[in-house]
Design a protein around this motif. Sequence first.
Motif, PDB file in Angstrom:
ATOM      1  N   GLN A 116       0.835  -1.202   0.000  1.00 31.88           N
ATOM      2  CA  GLN A 116       0.000   0.000   0.000  1.00 31.88           C
ATOM      3  C   GLN A 116       0.869   1.251   0.000  1.00 31.88           C
ATOM      4  OE1 GLN A 116      -3.203   0.514  -0.349  1.00 31.88           O
ATOM      5  NE2 GLN A 116      -3.178   2.705   0.075  1.00 31.88           N
ATOM      6  N   SER A 117       1.920   1.266   0.804  1.00 33.47           N
ATOM      7  CA  SER A 117       2.810   2.423   0.858  1.00 33.47           C
ATOM      8  C   SER A 117       3.616   2.568  -0.424  1.00 33.47           C
ATOM      9  CB  SER A 117       3.754   2.303   2.062  1.00 33.47           C
ATOM     10  OG  SER A 117       3.042   2.269   3.270  1.00 33.47           O
ATOM     11  N   TRP A 119       3.013   1.494  -3.512  1.00 32.66           N
ATOM     12  CA  TRP A 119       2.207   1.939  -4.655  1.00 32.66           C
ATOM     13  C   TRP A 119       1.684   3.362  -4.442  1.00 32.66           C
ATOM     14  CZ3 TRP A 119       3.486  -3.007  -5.180  1.00 32.66           C
ATOM     15  CH2 TRP A 119       3.484  -3.558  -6.448  1.00 32.66           C
ATOM     16  N   THR A 120       1.421   3.745  -3.195  1.00 29.17           N
ATOM     17  CA  THR A 120       0.988   5.119  -2.939  1.00 29.17           C
ATOM     18  C   THR A 120       2.094   6.102  -3.287  1.00 29.17           C
ATOM     19  OG1 THR A 120      -0.570   4.461  -1.209  1.00 29.17           O
ATOM     20  CG2 THR A 120       0.204   6.730  -1.174  1.00 29.17           C
ATOM     21  N   TRP A 121       3.339   5.799  -2.906  1.00 31.72           N
ATOM     22  CA  TRP A 121       4.462   6.674  -3.280  1.00 31.72           C
ATOM     23  C   TRP A 121       4.569   6.764  -4.794  1.00 31.72           C
ATOM     24  CZ3 TRP A 121       5.707   9.484   0.577  1.00 31.72           C
ATOM     25  CH2 TRP A 121       5.852   8.986   1.867  1.00 31.72           C
ATOM     26  N   TRP A 160      -2.308   6.803 -13.699  1.00 32.35           N
ATOM     27  CA  TRP A 160      -2.787   5.892 -12.658  1.00 32.35           C
ATOM     28  C   TRP A 160      -3.379   4.618 -13.259  1.00 32.35           C
ATOM     29  CZ3 TRP A 160      -5.812   9.259  -8.527  1.00 32.35           C
ATOM     30  CH2 TRP A 160      -4.891  10.032  -7.825  1.00 32.35           C
ATOM     31  N   ASN A 208      -7.104   1.933  -4.174  1.00 32.70           N
ATOM     32  CA  ASN A 208      -6.335   2.018  -2.925  1.00 32.70           C
ATOM     33  C   ASN A 208      -5.213   3.040  -2.997  1.00 32.70           C
ATOM     34  OD1 ASN A 208      -7.897   0.102  -1.683  1.00 32.70           O
ATOM     35  ND2 ASN A 208      -6.506  -1.584  -2.054  1.00 32.70           N
ATOM     36  N   ALA A 209      -4.411   2.972  -4.065  1.00 34.16           N
ATOM     37  CA  ALA A 209      -3.240   3.849  -4.147  1.00 34.16           C
ATOM     38  C   ALA A 209      -3.591   5.232  -4.672  1.00 34.16           C
ATOM     39  CB  ALA A 209      -2.170   3.211  -5.041  1.00 34.16           C
ATOM     40  N   ARG A 213      -5.712   5.803  -0.306  1.00 32.61           N
ATOM     41  CA  ARG A 213      -4.397   6.152   0.232  1.00 32.61           C
ATOM     42  C   ARG A 213      -4.322   5.964   1.750  1.00 32.61           C
ATOM     43  NH1 ARG A 213      -2.584  11.524  -3.223  1.00 32.61           N
ATOM     44  NH2 ARG A 213      -2.502  10.502  -5.246  1.00 32.61           N
ATOM     45  N   GLU A 214      -4.176   7.085   2.484  1.00 35.60           N
ATOM     46  CA  GLU A 214      -3.946   6.997   3.924  1.00 35.60           C
ATOM     47  C   GLU A 214      -5.140   6.386   4.663  1.00 35.60           C
ATOM     48  OE1 GLU A 214      -6.447  10.530   3.532  1.00 35.60           O
ATOM     49  OE2 GLU A 214      -4.710   9.794   2.403  1.00 35.60           O
ATOM     50  N   THR A 277      -0.002  10.647   5.880  1.00 34.73           N
ATOM     51  CA  THR A 277      -1.297  10.421   6.522  1.00 34.73           C
ATOM     52  C   THR A 277      -1.865  11.688   7.149  1.00 34.73           C
ATOM     53  OG1 THR A 277      -0.209   9.733   8.580  1.00 34.73           O
ATOM     54  CG2 THR A 277      -0.752   8.009   7.000  1.00 34.73           C
TER      55      THR A 277
END
Length: 462
Positions: A116-117, A119-121, A160, A208-209, A213-214, A277
């Motif tokens: 999760q982190s 892919w979020t970055w 995305w 999700n990403a 996200r947070e 977050t």
Amino acid sequence: MATPPSPERIPAVEPAPLYAARRKVQPRAAPGRFRRLRMGVGGVLLGLFFGLPWLNLNGRQAVWFDLPQRQFHVLGSTFWPQDFILLAGLLIIAAFGLFFATVYAGRLWCGYACPQSVWTWLFLWCEKLTEGERRQRLRLDAAAWSAAKLLRRLAKHGLWLALALATGLAFVGYFSPMRALPAELLAGQAAGWAYFWVALVAAGTYLNAGWLREQVCVHMCPYARFQSVMLDRDTLSVAYNPGRGEPRGPRKPGSDAAAQGLGACIDCTLCVQVCPTGIDIRDGLQVACISCAACIDACDAVMVKMNDAKGLISYTSERALAGEKPSTLRPRLLGYGAMLVAMLLALGMALVLRAPLVLEVAKDRLLYRENAEGRLENVYRLTAMNKTDRAHTYQLSASGLPGLRLQGNTRLEVPARGQASVVVALSLAPQQWPGSTATVRFMLSGEGVEASAASRFTGPGQ
């Protein structure tokens, strides 16, 4: 006695909202050593995820979970459902590794290696590429819709979606030959399940990403809830030092903060702006903190500009913040470490001692029959699994009862990393029948490798 007010004169009270509206977090980029570490770890993990399905070893996809054939090819080794005990061991190792890391340094996994982190970055990088830095994104969010805003939004969501589809394709590539998969998908020749999973994983990644996200870390991830019970006063976590930082207040670089009655914190809020977050680390340890250390990079850069020492925000422990001597040799940490080492050794031994040949026996449902010679006969199906990289020919034999005779093909050719089956019969003279079910054992041997499996032999009176 006072007269109570009439219902018409009682002021209406608006009920308090049960849920607060989400405040969109637009994190600012903070260069520094921890950001480089995150990018390095994330780059390696992304490279492995997207690259492994394309890697071939010995003419076969290096990592391929072939569900129809019940074979799992991992870096040149083939595993079967009978090897699932190894998967259980791997999951236990992962669990104890996570426990050890949590006791030692809190949510280290969340900040650096959680998908999760990571892919979020990656999605945040796409957002920065198309919409600019944090201030530009905030202005764009507040601006009225225009052709320029629409174009930037379309570019962002286009990237995305491309990344989400690439993620879905890579995921399905672990279960289907990757080199042929893209062409089959485009030509409409892939299996229906392939389209379904590509779409499902892509949708989950995009949601999700890109959007949640947070909120995944704060509200959906169970690890954020139970990890707090694993921490102790010596666990390292990202923390602000209030003894050094308070009271907060702006000042000029190089000025004497103590003479002005101020602490080291200049209240620039950069630690809040860089947080993915959206929390303020100065409020203390919080469940939403993922220990990514972005606030450490931001605060250290400010301290350098103020000619002050780094470390106002740092990886530290509750005991160290209280001025006590921290302890590294803690029973909980040593226990998790010992279990982790023991499980790693056990898994290594299991892999080394894994049998290269497996024999399975399935007895026919018919208890027994008399053959043309008047002998008692039982029928069995034998399946041999060759886990090596070469084809082998094995000799089959049986034992367990005196006078036992094996009938059928006793030479079995098994392809490399494959299996072969044969139907055989065991017969016994009626006068040699012991009167009760007996155990018989089949043996497969050849070229220095052997395997055996037991079954039962039935006869009259059963």
